[in-house]
Design a protein around this motif. Structure first.
Motif, PDB file in Angstrom:
ATOM      1  N   UNK A   1     -65.665  12.451   6.333  1.00 45.04           N
ATOM      2  CA  UNK A   1     -66.863  11.697   5.985  1.00 45.04           C
ATOM      3  C   UNK A   1     -66.992  11.695   4.476  1.00 45.04           C
ATOM      4  N   UNK A   2     -66.718  10.571   3.878  1.00 43.63           N
ATOM      5  CA  UNK A   2     -66.762  10.448   2.427  1.00 43.63           C
ATOM      6  C   UNK A   2     -67.135   9.015   2.063  1.00 43.63           C
ATOM      7  N   UNK A   3     -67.601   8.843   0.848  1.00 39.06           N
ATOM      8  CA  UNK A   3     -67.783   7.492   0.335  1.00 39.06           C
ATOM      9  C   UNK A   3     -66.408   6.831   0.237  1.00 39.06           C
ATOM     10  N   UNK A   4     -66.280   5.624   0.751  1.00 42.62           N
ATOM     11  CA  UNK A   4     -64.991   4.937   0.767  1.00 42.62           C
ATOM     12  C   UNK A   4     -64.782   4.137  -0.510  1.00 42.62           C
ATOM     13  N   UNK A   5     -63.512   4.095  -0.934  1.00 50.59           N
ATOM     14  CA  UNK A   5     -63.168   3.351  -2.149  1.00 50.59           C
ATOM     15  C   UNK A   5     -62.683   1.949  -1.820  1.00 50.59           C
ATOM     16  N   UNK A   6     -61.605   1.860  -1.050  1.00 49.50           N
ATOM     17  CA  UNK A   6     -61.032   0.554  -0.699  1.00 49.50           C
ATOM     18  C   UNK A   6     -60.113   0.738   0.495  1.00 49.50           C
ATOM     19  N   UNK A   7     -59.924  -0.344   1.241  1.00 53.53           N
ATOM     20  CA  UNK A   7     -59.017  -0.300   2.383  1.00 53.53           C
ATOM     21  C   UNK A   7     -59.426   0.709   3.436  1.00 53.53           C
ATOM     22  N   UNK A   8     -60.709   1.047   3.488  1.00 53.01           N
ATOM     23  CA  UNK A   8     -61.164   2.037   4.457  1.00 53.01           C
ATOM     24  C   UNK A   8     -60.771   3.461   4.103  1.00 53.01           C
ATOM     25  N   UNK A   9     -60.342   3.670   2.882  1.00 52.76           N
ATOM     26  CA  UNK A   9     -59.911   5.007   2.446  1.00 52.76           C
ATOM     27  C   UNK A   9     -60.905   5.588   1.442  1.00 52.76           C
ATOM     28  N   UNK A  10     -61.038   6.903   1.451  1.00 52.45           N
ATOM     29  CA  UNK A  10     -61.923   7.591   0.514  1.00 52.45           C
ATOM     30  C   UNK A  10     -61.271   7.667  -0.860  1.00 52.45           C
ATOM     31  N   UNK A  11     -62.056   8.067  -1.841  1.00 58.57           N
ATOM     32  CA  UNK A  11     -61.553   8.155  -3.214  1.00 58.57           C
ATOM     33  C   UNK A  11     -60.357   9.101  -3.308  1.00 58.57           C
ATOM     34  N   UNK A  12     -60.419  10.236  -2.616  1.00 66.70           N
ATOM     35  CA  UNK A  12     -59.337  11.228  -2.709  1.00 66.70           C
ATOM     36  C   UNK A  12     -58.024  10.681  -2.163  1.00 66.70           C
ATOM     37  N   UNK A  13     -58.100   9.949  -1.050  1.00 63.94           N
ATOM     38  CA  UNK A  13     -56.871   9.402  -0.470  1.00 63.94           C
ATOM     39  C   UNK A  13     -56.294   8.293  -1.343  1.00 63.94           C
ATOM     40  N   UNK A  14     -57.168   7.461  -1.904  1.00 62.07           N
ATOM     41  CA  UNK A  14     -56.682   6.415  -2.809  1.00 62.07           C
ATOM     42  C   UNK A  14     -56.050   7.050  -4.051  1.00 62.07           C
ATOM     43  N   UNK A  15     -56.667   8.114  -4.569  1.00 61.35           N
ATOM     44  CA  UNK A  15     -56.086   8.828  -5.714  1.00 61.35           C
ATOM     45  C   UNK A  15     -54.721   9.380  -5.352  1.00 61.35           C
ATOM     46  N   UNK A  16     -54.609   9.978  -4.150  1.00 63.48           N
ATOM     47  CA  UNK A  16     -53.325  10.542  -3.727  1.00 63.48           C
ATOM     48  C   UNK A  16     -52.234   9.497  -3.640  1.00 63.48           C
ATOM     49  N   UNK A  17     -52.558   8.344  -3.070  1.00 64.27           N
ATOM     50  CA  UNK A  17     -51.569   7.259  -2.977  1.00 64.27           C
ATOM     51  C   UNK A  17     -51.167   6.760  -4.356  1.00 64.27           C
ATOM     52  N   UNK A  18     -52.147   6.684  -5.264  1.00 66.63           N
ATOM     53  CA  UNK A  18     -51.861   6.215  -6.628  1.00 66.63           C
ATOM     54  C   UNK A  18     -50.943   7.192  -7.351  1.00 66.63           C
ATOM     55  N   UNK A  19     -51.219   8.489  -7.217  1.00 67.59           N
ATOM     56  CA  UNK A  19     -50.379   9.512  -7.855  1.00 67.59           C
ATOM     57  C   UNK A  19     -48.962   9.452  -7.300  1.00 67.59           C
ATOM     58  N   UNK A  20     -48.826   9.351  -5.975  1.00 70.61           N
ATOM     59  CA  UNK A  20     -47.492   9.282  -5.365  1.00 70.61           C
ATOM     60  C   UNK A  20     -46.717   8.078  -5.880  1.00 70.61           C
ATOM     61  N   UNK A  21     -47.417   6.961  -6.066  1.00 75.19           N
ATOM     62  CA  UNK A  21     -46.754   5.746  -6.543  1.00 75.19           C
ATOM     63  C   UNK A  21     -46.300   5.884  -7.993  1.00 75.19           C
ATOM     64  N   UNK A  22     -47.159   6.449  -8.847  1.00 72.31           N
ATOM     65  CA  UNK A  22     -46.844   6.523 -10.272  1.00 72.31           C
ATOM     66  C   UNK A  22     -45.795   7.586 -10.590  1.00 72.31           C
ATOM     67  N   UNK A  23     -45.814   8.705  -9.879  1.00 74.06           N
ATOM     68  CA  UNK A  23     -44.907   9.811 -10.209  1.00 74.06           C
ATOM     69  C   UNK A  23     -43.603   9.785  -9.410  1.00 74.06           C
ATOM     70  N   UNK A  24     -43.440   8.774  -8.561  1.00 73.64           N
ATOM     71  CA  UNK A  24     -42.193   8.672  -7.807  1.00 73.64           C
ATOM     72  C   UNK A  24     -41.070   8.169  -8.705  1.00 73.64           C
ATOM     73  N   UNK A  25     -39.929   8.864  -8.659  1.00 69.90           N
ATOM     74  CA  UNK A  25     -38.754   8.444  -9.425  1.00 69.90           C
ATOM     75  C   UNK A  25     -38.288   7.092  -8.890  1.00 69.90           C
ATOM     76  N   UNK A  26     -38.264   6.051  -9.726  1.00 64.61           N
ATOM     77  CA  UNK A  26     -37.874   4.717  -9.227  1.00 64.61           C
ATOM     78  C   UNK A  26     -36.469   4.676  -8.639  1.00 64.61           C
ATOM     79  N   UNK A  27     -35.594   5.575  -9.072  1.00 66.75           N
ATOM     80  CA  UNK A  27     -34.225   5.568  -8.567  1.00 66.75           C
ATOM     81  C   UNK A  27     -34.138   6.162  -7.162  1.00 66.75           C
ATOM     82  N   UNK A  28     -35.017   7.146  -6.860  1.00 63.83           N
ATOM     83  CA  UNK A  28     -34.952   7.819  -5.566  1.00 63.83           C
ATOM     84  C   UNK A  28     -36.127   7.491  -4.653  1.00 63.83           C
ATOM     85  N   UNK A  29     -37.215   7.028  -5.244  1.00 61.61           N
ATOM     86  CA  UNK A  29     -38.376   6.707  -4.426  1.00 61.61           C
ATOM     87  C   UNK A  29     -39.219   7.910  -4.058  1.00 61.61           C
ATOM     88  N   UNK A  30     -38.883   9.069  -4.561  1.00 62.12           N
ATOM     89  CA  UNK A  30     -39.654  10.285  -4.284  1.00 62.12           C
ATOM     90  C   UNK A  30     -40.001  10.978  -5.601  1.00 62.12           C
TER      91      UNK A  30
END
Length: 489
Positions: free
Chosen positions: A86-115
């Motif tokens: 139960x949290x205030x939602x940011x976008x796509x039905x996801x809370x701020x913490x989950x959106x932050x987590x997805x953003x971090x995973x996207x930015x810090x993923x090595x483009x050559x390996x995807x992880x």
């Protein structure tokens, strides 16, 4: 953070909000009436325990108390589709913490390996678990931060040296601090590195290339040699070393303009140079002594030293008024109150205040004590209150900058205490910190022996002795003036 409210408009929105009573657009109709957009957002962010025992978002109001959706009958979507919380939602039905987590995973993923590279996993975990996810998302989505993190993810090897090669920027320094604080990079003395980098460029400001070797030797054998014996360079040492070299360069350039070398320097030259410029030229005294000692300048020369005791002191009445304002006035941050008390009551320097840790402070239900020297000093009411509130709510505890920080006065930079200059600037609207500190020491030397004051406050006996001498001189002048007045009348 809540949006600032616009001015209400009774003409456009004649029906007031059922909660705040102001005339704004109605966005929802709940059991207690029409709700404006501001109260709607506030309701979704209200958390706690309902009377029924449910813990989470409490958007409703039941007999003046916040209540959960079930008890209030309010239907509002605050269920995250990813984590289910139960949290205030940011976008796509996801809370701020989950959106932050997805953003971090996207930015810090090595483009050559995807992880994400294993070396960056501690940084990713720290960013994703920030207590204030909205602040983290706001920071990370700035274009320059996004670009920096993407480049970091593609960097083959992450070291201090690789960071040093990047363009100097606040983002570089902040991310370096995060990496250090979370164990990705080893700790190092950043002020020492900054001084070494500055010192490597400083000789280039000399108009005569023949003087550059002299300044390099002065930097190496006077300043850097002394710094090498220190565990960590203080801000004061860093600034003094830069200023002394800067003034020395000024002297050498002045001599060059007068077709004179250091070996030809005379007292007349020194007197003229000192008279033509600001009082900071007296700082060249140390450079001159070093030059004479190393045979780079003739012996017997001298610069008029700075006369101690000429700085203004805050009078006792003004100190008392400032302390009353700090304790009683509203709108002053608890951190500023706590620091101001140490200056006004105990004559502490901003640099020493900034370096205090919670190992130096004890807060219990009965007593608050602070160790400034070798003795613990108890703070009576109401001086203890800002410290109690600061201990309960330390600053910068909701971001990734200070996961386990022991600093009392945490700074914006990861893992570091507040910058003393920033602390001084914050207190400037209340009083002059230097004048207040000198005034406090001046008064304290009238109340107790030098040795006790020095031991309790963490000063050297020589410093306190100097203030005691000034205090005694002032008192003697007062007695003499009083006697002369009485004799005339």
């Amino acid at each position: 953070m809540s949006r600032p409210r616009k001015a209400e408009d009774p003409t456009r929105w004649p029906v007031p909000c059922a909660r705040c009573g102001q005339h704004h657009q109605t966005v929802a109709r709940w059991p207690d009436g029409g709700i404006c957009g501001y109260c709607y957002q506030q309701a979704k962010r209200t958390r706690g325990a309902c009377a029924c025992g449910h813990e989470g978002v409490l958007p409703g109001i039941d007999e003046g108390r916040p209540s959960c959706r079930r008890c209030s009958g309010i239907q509002v979507n605050v269920d995250c589709r990813t984590c289910g919380a139960e949290e205030e939602l940011h976008s796509g039905g996801r809370c701020w913490s989950c959106v932050l987590g997805l953003t971090v995973d996207d930015l810090l993923a090595d483009p050559a390996r995807g992880t994400i590279s294993p070396v960056l996993l501690p940084l990713a975990a720290a960013l994703k678990t920030m207590k204030r996810a909205n602040s983290g998302l706001t920071w990370i989505r700035q274009k320059h931060v996004t670009a920096f993190l993407r480049n970091l993810a593609a960097t083959p090897e992450i070291t201090h040296e690789s960071f040093d090669e990047l363009p100097d920027s606040p983002t570089r320094d902040y991310v370096r601090g995060l990496l250090t604080e979370h164990g990705v990079l080893p700790r190092r003395d950043e002020l020492r590195i900054r001084y070494d980098n500055w010192a490597a460029q400083a000789p280039e400001r000399l108009s005569d290339p023949r003087n550059r070797d002299l300044i390099r030797r002065y930097i190496r054998w006077h300043h850097q040699r002394r710094m090498n014996h220190m565990d960590e360079i203080s801000r004061g040492t860093f600034l003094r070393a830069k200023q002394e070299v800067t003034v020395a360069i000024d002297l050498l350039n002045w001599l060059t303009r007068h077709d004179t070398s250091m070996s030809e320097l005379t007292q007349t030259h020194l007197d003229l140079w000192q008279a033509e410029g600001p009082t900071t030229r007296r700082i060249a005294e140390r450079f001159l002594k070093w030059a004479i000692k190393t045979k780079a300048a003739p012996s017997g020369l001298a610069i008029i030293p700075h006369r101690r005791g000429t700085s203004p002191r805050l009078p006792k009445s003004a100190q008392d008024e400032a302390l009353r304002s700090v304790v009683n006035a509203e709108g002053i941050d608890n951190r500023d109150r706590a620091a101001a008390i140490l200056i006004l009551v105990f004559g502490q320097q901003a640099e020493n205040i900034a370096r205090l840790t919670w190992d130096n402070v004890s807060v219990t239900e009965e007593l608050v004590t602070i160790q400034l020297g070798t003795i613990e000093i108890a703070l009576p009411e109401p001086l203890d209150q800002p410290w109690r509130e600061l201990a309960a709510n330390p600053r910068h505890s909701l971001t990734a900058s200070h996961p386990d920080s022991n600093w009392v006065f945490r700074g914006a930079a990861p893992g570091r205490h507040i910058h003393p200059g920033h602390l001084t600037q914050r207190l400037k609207r209340l009083f002059s910190t230097r004048a207040a500190r000198l005034g406090t020491l001046h008064e304290l030397t009238k109340l107790a022996p030098v040795a006790i004051i020095a031991e309790a406050l963490g000063y050297s006996p020589t410093t306190i002795e100097r203030h005691a001498t000034d205090s005694a001189t002032a008192y003697a002048q007062y007695i003499a003036a009083t006697k002369a007045f009485n004799d005339r009348h």
